[in-house]
Enzyme design. Structure first.
Site, PDB file in Angstrom:
ATOM      1  N   SER A 211       0.844  -1.260   0.304  1.00 35.34           N
ATOM      2  CA  SER A 211       0.060   0.037   0.155  1.00 35.34           C
ATOM      3  C   SER A 211       1.022   1.155   0.004  1.00 35.34           C
ATOM      4  O   SER A 211       1.992   1.110  -0.271  1.00 35.34           O
ATOM      5  CB  SER A 211      -0.993   0.011   1.099  1.00 35.34           C
ATOM      6  OG  SER A 211      -1.961   0.881   1.153  1.00 35.34           O
ATOM      7  N   ASN A 212       0.323   2.410   0.142  1.00 36.53           N
ATOM      8  CA  ASN A 212       1.105   3.601   0.250  1.00 36.53           C
ATOM      9  C   ASN A 212       0.515   4.383   1.475  1.00 36.53           C
ATOM     10  O   ASN A 212      -0.373   4.047   2.220  1.00 36.53           O
ATOM     11  CB  ASN A 212       1.007   4.231  -0.851  1.00 36.53           C
ATOM     12  CG  ASN A 212      -0.378   4.807  -1.310  1.00 36.53           C
ATOM     13  OD1 ASN A 212      -1.042   5.678  -0.530  1.00 36.53           O
ATOM     14  ND2 ASN A 212      -0.410   4.132  -2.618  1.00 36.53           N
ATOM     15  N   ALA A 213       1.230   5.643   1.747  1.00 35.34           N
ATOM     16  CA  ALA A 213       1.018   6.644   2.975  1.00 35.34           C
ATOM     17  C   ALA A 213      -0.200   7.209   2.927  1.00 35.34           C
ATOM     18  O   ALA A 213      -0.614   8.266   3.846  1.00 35.34           O
ATOM     19  CB  ALA A 213       2.194   7.370   3.119  1.00 35.34           C
ATOM     20  N   SER A 214      -0.950   7.163   1.691  1.00 30.18           N
ATOM     21  CA  SER A 214      -2.147   8.204   1.511  1.00 30.18           C
ATOM     22  C   SER A 214      -3.492   7.631   2.811  1.00 30.18           C
ATOM     23  O   SER A 214      -3.593   6.543   2.951  1.00 30.18           O
ATOM     24  CB  SER A 214      -2.919   7.963   0.289  1.00 30.18           C
ATOM     25  OG  SER A 214      -4.120   8.636   0.140  1.00 30.18           O
TER      26      SER A 214
END
Ligand code: CTP
Length: 408
Positions: A211-214
């Site tokens: 995933s990512n930091a959003s």
């Protein structure tokens, strides 16, 4: 005709010497056709008698949480707040501002402000040293970040017989801010808006993912602002701890493929699409059904491409106004312009994520808006304020598009 004609407005009056000026404001609003309900704090009544506002507004003036005169009064703070097309607090004293920041509801005005979901305008007035005090500066900044619009104060002659910043803003400015705020609540009426927000999660096995930091905060604010402007909003939201805004229809999804599927199912007849989601470009080619044991796994993770939702929307471009986001670390404008053209967007909102405190997982943002023939840098501000500026720009560009079509 004024946008406030036929609308209910709540005016909260606090205890400052400028309280008498609010009589003029209420009178003008009434002359423009508004149904004005005045709420006075205890301190305000030391400066102006409730009778003044009663006579000007032709409505009973509300002064206490505890006065129950009819059935509606039973939950007066809620009924007043929900009927209001806008709430104005003037003069907003340093004390009233501090209480609003902390959500005190010990008096009627505090309770109304907490229950209100309409545009809220604050017109401060106080001595300049109180206005410039770091406590007041921080309180005003906190309210602004929550979406309050701050009008004034202006500089001039103060009650203390000195000159400085602290005078209540001129009546025309306050009225204009109220009229603009009420007009904006109609701006997207009858319009259907689709927003994507948040990260996506691409499963590796039942407990692991890419995933990512959003956090989805920016997209959530975009959706919130659209509902405040009267749109019907569908928000397709990736995994986040944040709540979707009141009034929007939220569709929770996990993976890019789920997001893609939901967007495609919802896009029919949509007027504006804002793709704020940080969609994972890749997903593991194989998803393990059971939790992978470290001894059993090949350390290479094979990936395959996810569908590019926005690019597909652009390729099949219908009548919808299409807004994309971009996070860049170098050649920011050049890369974003290329994306604008490639994905056939009407507007792109660009984050320079090489700067600290910007973009992902940050409360503030600073953006560059780009469209075919123009650009607009947006100064660092809360994500809520940035969302409002983005919708202002969308309204201007769509207005120009419609005018152009009208001419053609
Ligand atoms: N987007 C999307 N679906 C994807 C990837 C991105 O809808 N699978 C949307 C995002 O919501 C955002 C914009 O496209 O509005 C961001 O694109 P980005 O991922 O930066 O663009 P790419 O074309 O993948 O650019 P890059 O080559 O920089 O990765």
């Amino acid at each position: 005709m004024s946008s406030v004609a036929g609308r209910t407005l709540v005016v909260g009056v606090c205890g400052g010497i400028a309280a008498y000026k609010v009589a003029g404001i209420v009178s003008t609003l009434v002359q423009r056709g508004a149904d004005v309900h005045v709420v006075m704090t205890e301190a305000a009544q030391r400066f102006v008698a409730p009778l003044t506002f009663h006579a000007l507004s032709a409505n009973r003036v509300h002064t206490s949480l505890w006065e129950i005169r009819d059935r509606e009064d039973h939950v007066l703070h809620v009924t007043l707040a929900h009927r209001a097309a806008a709430l104005l607090i003037a003069p907003a004293t340093a004390d009233a501002i501090a209480k609003l920041v902390h959500g005190y509801a010990e008096d009627l005005l505090g309770a109304v402000a907490l229950a209100a979901r309409c545009p809220m305008i604050l017109a401060p007035a106080m001595n300049s040293s109180m206005w410039e005090h770091p406590a007041t500066r921080a309180n005003v900044a906190a309210l602004r970040a929550r979406g309050w619009q701050i009008v004034g104060p202006e500089s001039g002659f103060l009650a203390e017989r000195e000159r400085g910043v602290g005078r209540l803003a001129a009546e025309e400015r306050i009225i204009a801010a109220l009229e603009d705020a009420v007009a904006r609540t109609h701006e997207l009426e009858g319009q259907h808006v689709l927003v994507t927000a948040g990260a996506t999660r691409e499963a590796i096995d039942p407990v692991r993912f890419i995933s990512n930091a959003s956090t989805g905060a920016m997209g959530i604010e975009i959706a919130r602002e659209a509902t405040l402007r009267g749109a019907q909003v569908d928000l397709v939201l990736g995994p986040t701890h944040l709540d979707p805004p009141h009034g929007a229809r939220a569709h929770r999804v996990e993976s890019a493929r789920e997001m893609h599927e939901r967007v495609m199912a919802l896009r029919e007849g949509v007027h504006v699409i804002v793709a704020a989601a940080a969609v994972a470009d890749w997903r593991p080619a194989v998803i393990f059904v059971q939790k992978v044991k470290k001894e059993d796994v090949d350390p290479m993770l094979r990936l395959e491409r996810n569908p590019d939702i926005l690019a597909q929307l652009g390729a099949a471009k219908g009548a919808a106004f299409l807004v994309g986001f971009a996070a860049e670390t170098e050649h920011v404008e050049e890369h974003a312009r290329e994306k604008l053209a490639r994905k056939r967007l009407d507007l792109i909102c660009v984050n320079d994520v090489s700067q600290p405190g910007i973009g992902f997982a940050s409360a503030e943002n600073e953006m560059l808006l780009l469209w075919e023939h123009g650009r607009e840098p947006l100064e660092r501000a809360s994500k809520r304020e940035i969302a409002a500026r983005i919708w202002d720009r969308i309204a201007t560009l769509r207005g120009a598009e419609r005018a152009h079509e009208g001419e053609a």
